[in-house]
Enzyme design. Sequence first.
Site, short mmCIF file in Angstrom:
data_model
loop_
_atom_site.label_atom_id
_atom_site.label_comp_id
_atom_site.label_asym_id
_atom_site.label_seq_id
_atom_site.Cartn_x
_atom_site.Cartn_y
_atom_site.Cartn_z
N ASP A 98 1.35 -5.88 -5.12
CA ASP A 98 0.46 -6.09 -3.99
C ASP A 98 0.95 -7.38 -3.35
O ASP A 98 1.22 -8.36 -4.05
CB ASP A 98 -0.99 -6.26 -4.48
CG ASP A 98 -1.97 -6.28 -3.32
OD1 ASP A 98 -1.84 -7.18 -2.46
OD2 ASP A 98 -2.84 -5.42 -3.24
N THR A 141 0.81 -1.22 0.00
CA THR A 141 0.00 0.00 0.00
C THR A 141 0.84 1.28 0.00
O THR A 141 0.43 2.28 -0.59
CB THR A 141 -0.96 -0.02 1.22
OG1 THR A 141 -1.85 -1.11 1.04
CG2 THR A 141 -1.76 1.25 1.35
N ASP A 193 -0.52 -7.53 3.80
CA ASP A 193 -1.30 -8.77 3.73
C ASP A 193 -0.45 -10.03 3.94
O ASP A 193 -0.89 -10.96 4.60
CB ASP A 193 -2.04 -8.87 2.39
CG ASP A 193 -3.17 -7.85 2.28
OD1 ASP A 193 -3.59 -7.31 3.32
OD2 ASP A 193 -3.64 -7.59 1.15
N GLN A 219 -6.51 -23.76 15.53
CA GLN A 219 -7.21 -22.66 14.84
C GLN A 219 -7.33 -21.43 15.74
O GLN A 219 -7.63 -20.34 15.25
CB GLN A 219 -8.64 -23.10 14.45
CG GLN A 219 -8.69 -24.06 13.29
CD GLN A 219 -10.09 -24.60 13.02
OE1 GLN A 219 -11.05 -24.20 13.66
NE2 GLN A 219 -10.18 -25.51 12.07
N SER A 238 -0.30 -9.78 -2.08
CA SER A 238 -1.03 -11.01 -2.45
C SER A 238 -0.29 -11.73 -3.56
O SER A 238 -0.46 -12.93 -3.75
CB SER A 238 -2.43 -10.66 -2.96
OG SER A 238 -3.13 -9.98 -1.97
#
Length: 328
Positions: free
Chosen positions: A54, A12, A87, A263, A56
């Site tokens: 990005d 970003t 991310d 988890q 990702s």
Amino acid sequence: MKRISVLFCGGTVGMMRNKSGALTPTFSSKLLLEKIPDMNKIANVTVRQVVNVDSSNMTPKIWEDLAVTIQKLYNQFDGFVVIHGTDTMAFTASALSFAIQNLTKPIIFTGSQKPLSDIASDAPINIINALLVATKHVPDVCIVFGSRILRGVRSSKVSESHLNAFESPLFEKIGNITTEPHVHAVYAEKKKKKIQFQARFDPHVAVVDVIPGFNPEIFAILIDSSLHGIILRTFGPGNIPDSLISEIRRAKEKGFPILILSQSVYGMTQMHLYQVGYQALRAGAIPGRDMTMEAALTKFMWILAQTRDPVKIDKAFRTNFAGEVTLS
Ligand code: ASP
């Protein structure tokens, strides 16, 4: 003045809105020193662009390239700052913790929630704080973000919008940032072990969440796929439905490693606690203890790039390479 290498990977910080209003990587890292001139008051800074994506779109191959870049520059600089999208920052920071061990210099990751060109962007302050930490005695891979200084291999992204986007849920903070960064962790002055570079990752690992009523046929397909290992994120302290146990046993027999994580954000495996965990342990599942998913995944890929021998894989998961796991 210390010499700091700033390695720009995108995120970003350097994004702008396209015609649809969506943030996309556009910025040239050459503008960084122009936009944040105070960087050069802290250290003698050299900026290099590794990629501009990005996060990702980060891959194990780019982790390798980044580690090799640091290896090549290691003797020329006193520390490194990696500017990266939030991310997958915790994945890359974890990957680098395995790829470069016994560090004698800081490798500090940072990024921002708002682009540098936006009003009230958090990019300048995060980058300045990362640089300040990179000039200190912090021989570690860390994430400096908002008011936190965290060990990279213990960190996860916990918010997509808060300025404190990262946490290290099961590990003490390395330090805090108030008016300036304060490092609390004490690092021994002298490192006895020699620095090691081993920047290879096998991408054939998947992370699978157990759900109530998980279909064992789907699990069987994954075990027989082109994967080389699976991380199974399980209930509570490593509890697994009875229906999956025979598949875990079959995986063990064919030398296919299955690593167990909890988890729960603050959870760790304690597979002796309940019969549903204990029977998975007996069937051959490997406990991941208190590793984050990001650390466990990058460790698994790093181990598999070196060996496919199940005994060696098991042993490697009982070894703490980069401060990623508590063994007791
Ligand atoms: N999507 C962005 C990235 O990870 C998010 C960020 O940088 O905060 O590259």
